[in-house]
Scaffold this active site. Sequence first.
Site, PDB file in Angstrom:
ATOM      1  N   ASP A  27       0.762  -1.225  -0.008  1.00  0.00           N
ATOM      2  CA  ASP A  27       0.180   0.113   0.046  1.00  0.00           C
ATOM      3  C   ASP A  27       0.911   1.247   0.013  1.00  0.00           C
ATOM      4  O   ASP A  27       1.921   1.277   0.634  1.00  0.00           O
ATOM      5  CB  ASP A  27      -0.873   0.014   1.121  1.00  0.00           C
ATOM      6  CG  ASP A  27      -1.999   0.761   0.958  1.00  0.00           C
ATOM      7  OD1 ASP A  27      -2.377   1.445  -0.036  1.00  0.00           O
ATOM      8  OD2 ASP A  27      -2.711   1.187   2.048  1.00  0.00           O
ATOM      9  N   HIS A  44       2.258   3.769  -9.286  1.00  0.00           N
ATOM     10  CA  HIS A  44       2.081   2.230  -9.340  1.00  0.00           C
ATOM     11  C   HIS A  44       3.302   1.717  -9.987  1.00  0.00           C
ATOM     12  O   HIS A  44       3.618   0.585  -9.799  1.00  0.00           O
ATOM     13  CB  HIS A  44       0.668   2.006 -10.329  1.00  0.00           C
ATOM     14  CG  HIS A  44      -0.429   2.371  -9.434  1.00  0.00           C
ATOM     15  ND1 HIS A  44      -0.784   2.008  -8.117  1.00  0.00           N
ATOM     16  CD2 HIS A  44      -1.646   3.119  -9.544  1.00  0.00           C
ATOM     17  CE1 HIS A  44      -1.809   2.680  -7.656  1.00  0.00           C
ATOM     18  NE2 HIS A  44      -2.381   3.155  -8.777  1.00  0.00           N
ATOM     19  N   ASN A  75     -10.853  -2.712  -5.551  1.00  0.00           N
ATOM     20  CA  ASN A  75     -10.113  -1.798  -6.157  1.00  0.00           C
ATOM     21  C   ASN A  75     -10.827  -1.487  -7.273  1.00  0.00           C
ATOM     22  O   ASN A  75     -10.573  -0.587  -8.302  1.00  0.00           O
ATOM     23  CB  ASN A  75      -8.798  -2.203  -6.569  1.00  0.00           C
ATOM     24  CG  ASN A  75      -7.777  -2.143  -5.199  1.00  0.00           C
ATOM     25  OD1 ASN A  75      -7.133  -2.835  -4.920  1.00  0.00           O
ATOM     26  ND2 ASN A  75      -7.975  -1.195  -4.189  1.00  0.00           N
ATOM     27  N   TRP A  76     -12.001  -2.239  -8.091  1.00  0.00           N
ATOM     28  CA  TRP A  76     -12.619  -1.922  -9.081  1.00  0.00           C
ATOM     29  C   TRP A  76     -13.363  -0.671  -9.084  1.00  0.00           C
ATOM     30  O   TRP A  76     -13.861  -0.066  -9.793  1.00  0.00           O
ATOM     31  CB  TRP A  76     -13.443  -3.126  -9.525  1.00  0.00           C
ATOM     32  CG  TRP A  76     -12.797  -4.650 -10.067  1.00  0.00           C
ATOM     33  CD1 TRP A  76     -12.815  -5.519  -9.286  1.00  0.00           C
ATOM     34  CD2 TRP A  76     -12.280  -4.653 -11.276  1.00  0.00           C
ATOM     35  NE1 TRP A  76     -12.111  -6.636  -9.975  1.00  0.00           N
ATOM     36  CE2 TRP A  76     -11.597  -5.860 -11.240  1.00  0.00           C
ATOM     37  CE3 TRP A  76     -11.959  -3.845 -12.338  1.00  0.00           C
ATOM     38  CZ2 TRP A  76     -10.859  -6.529 -12.261  1.00  0.00           C
ATOM     39  CZ3 TRP A  76     -11.199  -4.436 -13.506  1.00  0.00           C
ATOM     40  CH2 TRP A  76     -10.856  -5.678 -13.360  1.00  0.00           C
TER      41      TRP A  76
END
Length: 249
Positions: A27, A44, A75-76
Amino acid sequence: MSAATQPVQKTGGSTPPAPAHVGIIMDGNGRWAAARGVPRALGHKAGAEATRRVVEAAADQGVSWLTLFAFSSENWRRPADEVRDLTGLMRHYLRHEVGQLVEKGVRLRIIGDRAAFGPGMLAEIERAEAATAGNRRINLNVALSYGGRAEIARAARDLARRAAAGEIDPDAIDEAALAAGLETAGMPDPDLIIRTSGEQRISNFLLWQAAYAEFVFQPVLWPDYGADHLRDAIAEFRRRDRRFGARTG
Ligand code: IPE
Ligand code: IPE
Ligand code: MG
């Protein structure tokens, strides 16, 4: 094996050995990017680089099983452009990292709802798993579109279906039967779960499997994570007294 990777011998009774299975909730990519004033996508990307480093570090430090939480079933809910960046990155990683994984003796498995990513990614996943299936140095599970509750519900549904079909006796359904229906069937439970970035929650990761995991929360943002952070977390794990409900003294 270096001194640092040797299991600590039990002296007064309770020092645990090195963890066989480590889970990491990776995270902080977004905060890493925000701190630099760069787009989240770069966070990312830097996170993917950290992943590469940490797989190697875990193998070096004697970890046999490593499960990385890369994309949760929740996370969608993120904005479409971020989901697109993340899936693009995962697909790129799968396609271009396989050679490295084979070279480094890493066996890759994907856990989670792999079909949710579409047929192209599905084919990439299957190809990467098949190419690394013979590797033995470290087992790497990457959790993609993974949710612990969904996984448990699916296992329960399968058992219910088999019971309804008369294949199994409902009274014979025990913990082992449920565990056998999870994607981690046959794998050891995680001994240590690490979460980076300072958040202290499980966010639907390995709910069933984490029943007796030790948790280590490290404030470092995932893109900055490296071998020394992993070493620190394992050292902290070895200081813990795992009792599993029993008494040691
Ligand atoms: C982890 O970083 C990556 C994923 C959850 C996909 P985040 O994107 O959650 O980063 P923060 O928590 O916003 O900093
Ligand atoms: C958990 O991180 C999922 C992954 C690391 C892949 P999130 O950033 O999605 O978790 P929450 O929303 O802060 O709980
Ligand atoms: Mg986050």
